[in-house]
Design a protein around this motif. Structure first.
Motif, PDB file in Angstrom:
ATOM      1  N   GLN A  17       0.824  -1.206   0.000  1.00 37.13           N
ATOM      2  CA  GLN A  17       0.000   0.000   0.000  1.00 37.13           C
ATOM      3  C   GLN A  17       0.859   1.258   0.000  1.00 37.13           C
ATOM      4  O   GLN A  17       0.578   2.213  -0.720  1.00 37.13           O
ATOM      5  CB  GLN A  17      -0.924   0.009   1.208  1.00 37.13           C
ATOM      6  CG  GLN A  17      -2.039  -1.003   1.108  1.00 37.13           C
ATOM      7  CD  GLN A  17      -2.865  -1.080   2.386  1.00 37.13           C
ATOM      8  OE1 GLN A  17      -2.395  -0.719   3.459  1.00 37.13           O
ATOM      9  NE2 GLN A  17      -4.084  -1.557   2.256  1.00 37.13           N
ATOM     10  N   HIS A  20       2.222   1.776  -3.402  1.00 41.75           N
ATOM     11  CA  HIS A  20       1.161   2.279  -4.279  1.00 41.75           C
ATOM     12  C   HIS A  20       0.933   3.766  -4.037  1.00 41.75           C
ATOM     13  O   HIS A  20       0.821   4.553  -4.985  1.00 41.75           O
ATOM     14  CB  HIS A  20      -0.123   1.492  -4.043  1.00 41.75           C
ATOM     15  CG  HIS A  20      -1.297   1.999  -4.800  1.00 41.75           C
ATOM     16  ND1 HIS A  20      -1.437   1.824  -6.156  1.00 41.75           N
ATOM     17  CD2 HIS A  20      -2.359   2.721  -4.403  1.00 41.75           C
ATOM     18  CE1 HIS A  20      -2.561   2.406  -6.550  1.00 41.75           C
ATOM     19  NE2 HIS A  20      -3.136   2.952  -5.499  1.00 41.75           N
ATOM     20  N   THR A  24       1.574   6.834  -6.695  1.00 37.49           N
ATOM     21  CA  THR A  24       0.482   7.744  -7.041  1.00 37.49           C
ATOM     22  C   THR A  24       0.885   9.193  -6.783  1.00 37.49           C
ATOM     23  O   THR A  24       0.628  10.077  -7.612  1.00 37.49           O
ATOM     24  CB  THR A  24      -0.788   7.397  -6.236  1.00 37.49           C
ATOM     25  OG1 THR A  24      -1.149   6.040  -6.527  1.00 37.49           O
ATOM     26  CG2 THR A  24      -1.939   8.310  -6.586  1.00 37.49           C
TER      27      THR A  24
END
Length: 59
Positions: A17, A20, A24
């Motif tokens: 996570q 990620h 982003t």
């Protein structure tokens, strides 16, 4: 009580996570920079010239 395997899987999910989210955030930063660059007058003129030439409107 969590077993070692469960703790490792949970840690792996958290790392995934975070990776990620970092990707982003980097993509958003790059997009913001790209918008600033594309809004500059020299780039607008360059892109307009390329499009006009491609459409046969340029000299």
């Amino acid at each position: 009580m969590a077993t070692r395997g469960t703790a490792r899987r949970a840690g792996s999910v958290v790392i995934s996570q975070v990776c990620h989210y970092a990707t982003t955030a980097a993509a958003c930063g790059f997009a913001a920079l790209l918008v600033v660059i594309l809004k500059s007058e020299p780039i607008k003129e360059l892109v307009t010239g390329v499009i006009q030439t491609a459409l046969g409107l340029g000299a």
